[in-house]
Design an enzyme around this catalytic site. Sequence first.
Site, PDB file in Angstrom:
ATOM      1  N   ASN A  15       0.868  -1.178   0.000  1.00 20.53           N
ATOM      2  CA  ASN A  15       0.000   0.000   0.000  1.00 20.53           C
ATOM      3  C   ASN A  15       0.908   1.232   0.000  1.00 20.53           C
ATOM      4  O   ASN A  15       1.499   1.559   1.021  1.00 20.53           O
ATOM      5  CB  ASN A  15      -0.890  -0.045   1.252  1.00 20.53           C
ATOM      6  CG  ASN A  15      -1.684   1.229   1.445  1.00 20.53           C
ATOM      7  OD1 ASN A  15      -1.789   2.054   0.539  1.00 20.53           O
ATOM      8  ND2 ASN A  15      -2.258   1.381   2.633  1.00 20.53           N
ATOM      9  N   TRP A  16       0.993   1.887  -1.151  1.00 21.06           N
ATOM     10  CA  TRP A  16       1.911   3.039  -1.250  1.00 21.06           C
ATOM     11  C   TRP A  16       1.345   4.285  -0.590  1.00 21.06           C
ATOM     12  O   TRP A  16       2.044   5.267  -0.439  1.00 21.06           O
ATOM     13  CB  TRP A  16       2.223   3.325  -2.730  1.00 21.06           C
ATOM     14  CG  TRP A  16       3.195   2.357  -3.354  1.00 21.06           C
ATOM     15  CD1 TRP A  16       3.589   1.142  -2.854  1.00 21.06           C
ATOM     16  CD2 TRP A  16       3.916   2.532  -4.588  1.00 21.06           C
ATOM     17  NE1 TRP A  16       4.496   0.550  -3.697  1.00 21.06           N
ATOM     18  CE2 TRP A  16       4.707   1.386  -4.784  1.00 21.06           C
ATOM     19  CE3 TRP A  16       3.940   3.531  -5.548  1.00 21.06           C
ATOM     20  CZ2 TRP A  16       5.538   1.217  -5.896  1.00 21.06           C
ATOM     21  CZ3 TRP A  16       4.765   3.376  -6.667  1.00 21.06           C
ATOM     22  CH2 TRP A  16       5.556   2.230  -6.830  1.00 21.06           C
ATOM     23  N   LYS A  17       0.050   4.258  -0.255  1.00 23.03           N
ATOM     24  CA  LYS A  17      -0.597   5.430   0.347  1.00 23.03           C
ATOM     25  C   LYS A  17      -0.379   6.654  -0.556  1.00 23.03           C
ATOM     26  O   LYS A  17      -0.322   6.513  -1.776  1.00 23.03           O
ATOM     27  CB  LYS A  17      -0.086   5.642   1.769  1.00 23.03           C
ATOM     28  CG  LYS A  17      -0.165   4.358   2.608  1.00 23.03           C
ATOM     29  CD  LYS A  17       0.073   4.573   4.059  1.00 23.03           C
ATOM     30  CE  LYS A  17      -0.075   3.257   4.801  1.00 23.03           C
ATOM     31  NZ  LYS A  17       0.055   3.376   6.237  1.00 23.03           N
ATOM     32  N   HIS A 102      -9.440   1.427   5.008  1.00 19.12           N
ATOM     33  CA  HIS A 102      -8.166   1.597   5.715  1.00 19.12           C
ATOM     34  C   HIS A 102      -8.366   2.587   6.858  1.00 19.12           C
ATOM     35  O   HIS A 102      -9.126   3.548   6.725  1.00 19.12           O
ATOM     36  CB  HIS A 102      -7.102   2.107   4.741  1.00 19.12           C
ATOM     37  CG  HIS A 102      -5.725   2.076   5.334  1.00 19.12           C
ATOM     38  ND1 HIS A 102      -5.298   3.027   6.231  1.00 19.12           N
ATOM     39  CD2 HIS A 102      -4.709   1.193   5.200  1.00 19.12           C
ATOM     40  CE1 HIS A 102      -4.066   2.724   6.616  1.00 19.12           C
ATOM     41  NE2 HIS A 102      -3.686   1.617   6.004  1.00 19.12           N
ATOM     42  N   GLU A 104      -6.683   4.931   7.927  1.00 14.40           N
ATOM     43  CA  GLU A 104      -6.389   6.335   7.596  1.00 14.40           C
ATOM     44  C   GLU A 104      -7.578   6.983   6.898  1.00 14.40           C
ATOM     45  O   GLU A 104      -7.848   8.171   7.088  1.00 14.40           O
ATOM     46  CB  GLU A 104      -5.110   6.413   6.745  1.00 14.40           C
ATOM     47  CG  GLU A 104      -3.880   6.150   7.602  1.00 14.40           C
ATOM     48  CD  GLU A 104      -2.683   5.603   6.855  1.00 14.40           C
ATOM     49  OE1 GLU A 104      -2.681   5.598   5.609  1.00 14.40           O
ATOM     50  OE2 GLU A 104      -1.735   5.164   7.544  1.00 14.40           O
ATOM     51  N   GLU A 172      -5.277  -4.625  10.774  1.00 13.34           N
ATOM     52  CA  GLU A 172      -4.227  -3.630  10.953  1.00 13.34           C
ATOM     53  C   GLU A 172      -4.483  -2.864  12.251  1.00 13.34           C
ATOM     54  O   GLU A 172      -5.292  -1.913  12.253  1.00 13.34           O
ATOM     55  CB  GLU A 172      -4.223  -2.646   9.777  1.00 13.34           C
ATOM     56  CG  GLU A 172      -3.931  -3.293   8.443  1.00 13.34           C
ATOM     57  CD  GLU A 172      -3.347  -2.288   7.465  1.00 13.34           C
ATOM     58  OE1 GLU A 172      -2.256  -2.579   6.936  1.00 13.34           O
ATOM     59  OE2 GLU A 172      -3.952  -1.229   7.252  1.00 13.34           O
ATOM     60  N   GLY A 178       2.786   2.334  10.758  1.00  6.87           N
ATOM     61  CA  GLY A 178       3.807   3.374  10.626  1.00  6.87           C
ATOM     62  C   GLY A 178       4.569   3.675  11.903  1.00  6.87           C
ATOM     63  O   GLY A 178       5.357   4.614  11.953  1.00  6.87           O
ATOM     64  N   SER A 218       3.488  -2.047  10.297  1.00 10.57           N
ATOM     65  CA  SER A 218       4.930  -2.128  10.541  1.00 10.57           C
ATOM     66  C   SER A 218       5.546  -3.473  10.180  1.00 10.57           C
ATOM     67  O   SER A 218       6.464  -3.949  10.864  1.00 10.57           O
ATOM     68  CB  SER A 218       5.262  -1.758  11.999  1.00 10.57           C
ATOM     69  OG  SER A 218       4.939  -0.395  12.244  1.00 10.57           O
ATOM     70  N   GLY A 239       2.835  -1.147   4.256  1.00 15.18           N
ATOM     71  CA  GLY A 239       2.838   0.265   3.889  1.00 15.18           C
ATOM     72  C   GLY A 239       4.243   0.733   3.568  1.00 15.18           C
ATOM     73  O   GLY A 239       4.765   0.505   2.477  1.00 15.18           O
ATOM     74  N   GLY A 240       4.886   1.376   4.536  1.00 16.19           N
ATOM     75  CA  GLY A 240       6.193   2.006   4.317  1.00 16.19           C
ATOM     76  C   GLY A 240       7.212   1.104   3.630  1.00 16.19           C
ATOM     77  O   GLY A 240       7.925   1.553   2.720  1.00 16.19           O
TER      78      GLY A 240
HETATM   79  P1  PGA Z   1       2.950   0.357   7.562  1.00 14.75           P
HETATM   80  O1  PGA Z   1       1.475   0.578   7.002  1.00 14.75           O
HETATM   81  O2  PGA Z   1       3.468  -0.925   6.997  1.00 14.75           O
HETATM   82  O3  PGA Z   1       3.726   1.567   7.077  1.00 14.75           O
HETATM   83  O4  PGA Z   1       2.850   0.297   9.052  1.00 14.75           O
HETATM   84  C1  PGA Z   1       0.590  -0.501   6.839  1.00 14.75           C
HETATM   85  C2  PGA Z   1      -0.718  -0.017   6.285  1.00 14.75           C
HETATM   86  O5  PGA Z   1      -1.221   1.025   6.741  1.00 14.75           O
HETATM   87  O6  PGA Z   1      -1.308  -0.654   5.385  1.00 14.75           O
END
Ligand code: PGA
Length: 261
Positions: A15-17, A102, A104, A172, A178, A218, A239-240
């Site tokens: 997930n590149w966000k 998600h 966010e 999640e 993050g 994470s 994500g990251g």
């Molecule tokens: P993260 O994000 O790996 O940067 O913690 C995961 C996500 O929100 O899908």
Amino acid sequence: MGGDVTRIRPLVAGNWKMNGLGSSLAELRSLQDRLAERPVPEADVLVCPPATLLTRACDALAGSGIALGAQDCHPLPSGPHTGDISAEMLADAGASAVIVGHSERRADHGETDASVNAKAKAAFRAGLFAIICVGETEQEKRDGATLEIIRRQLQGSVPQGARAENTVIAYEPVWAIGSGLTPTPADVAEVHGFIRGELSQLLGQAESSCLRLLYGGSVKPANASELLFVPDVNGALVGGASLKAGDFYAILSAYAGRATG
Ligand code: PGA
């Protein structure tokens, strides 16, 4: 939970966000090169870049076996909704999946379980599979409310019509996203086992037993082996660490040579 879950083919989704410009397509090429050199046939791979990169990513990934997904969709197929993108448009741009709900988006855009449910249905209508996200906040965890929150999110967000072939659930924990923090493998096992049990109530045992449950929050190369082989974990939403091909490949390669069923 039964023998079937051991035969689920894992999925590693990136997930590149809100990250990525045209120059980031080089990471996709690098990922393809790594997979060409050392394939990981044990798992499926999906990358979800921002909507602006979908068509170019689709071209870049042609023939690679890496699937393309989006990060959100509108419930309706078209209409007067400035700035929104429908599931049909995502499919047209080359996506085969879409992340919905998600944390966010739940936090930044006030998305409710009902709107997430409508978005997942839109994904099914457009022929996409939906990655439906659930997870508790730090406060909810402190209050001992994790399972209750997850149950409520699943009951509200997972539509009737969800099946193993069109739905993936991503657990999640909001506090793990993050942050560099992760739940213990025992905690992940408990929540994933609970999710499978809840899905069995909602969708029936047959669907629940082969539906993919991803862990997200994470996930890094250093903890992938520990988290990906927890019982009832069938992959990761990353994500990251999905932004750099080397890290994403390293997570994926935790499956290399490992029997997944
Ligand atoms: P993260 O994000 O790996 O940067 O913690 C995961 C996500 O929100 O899908």
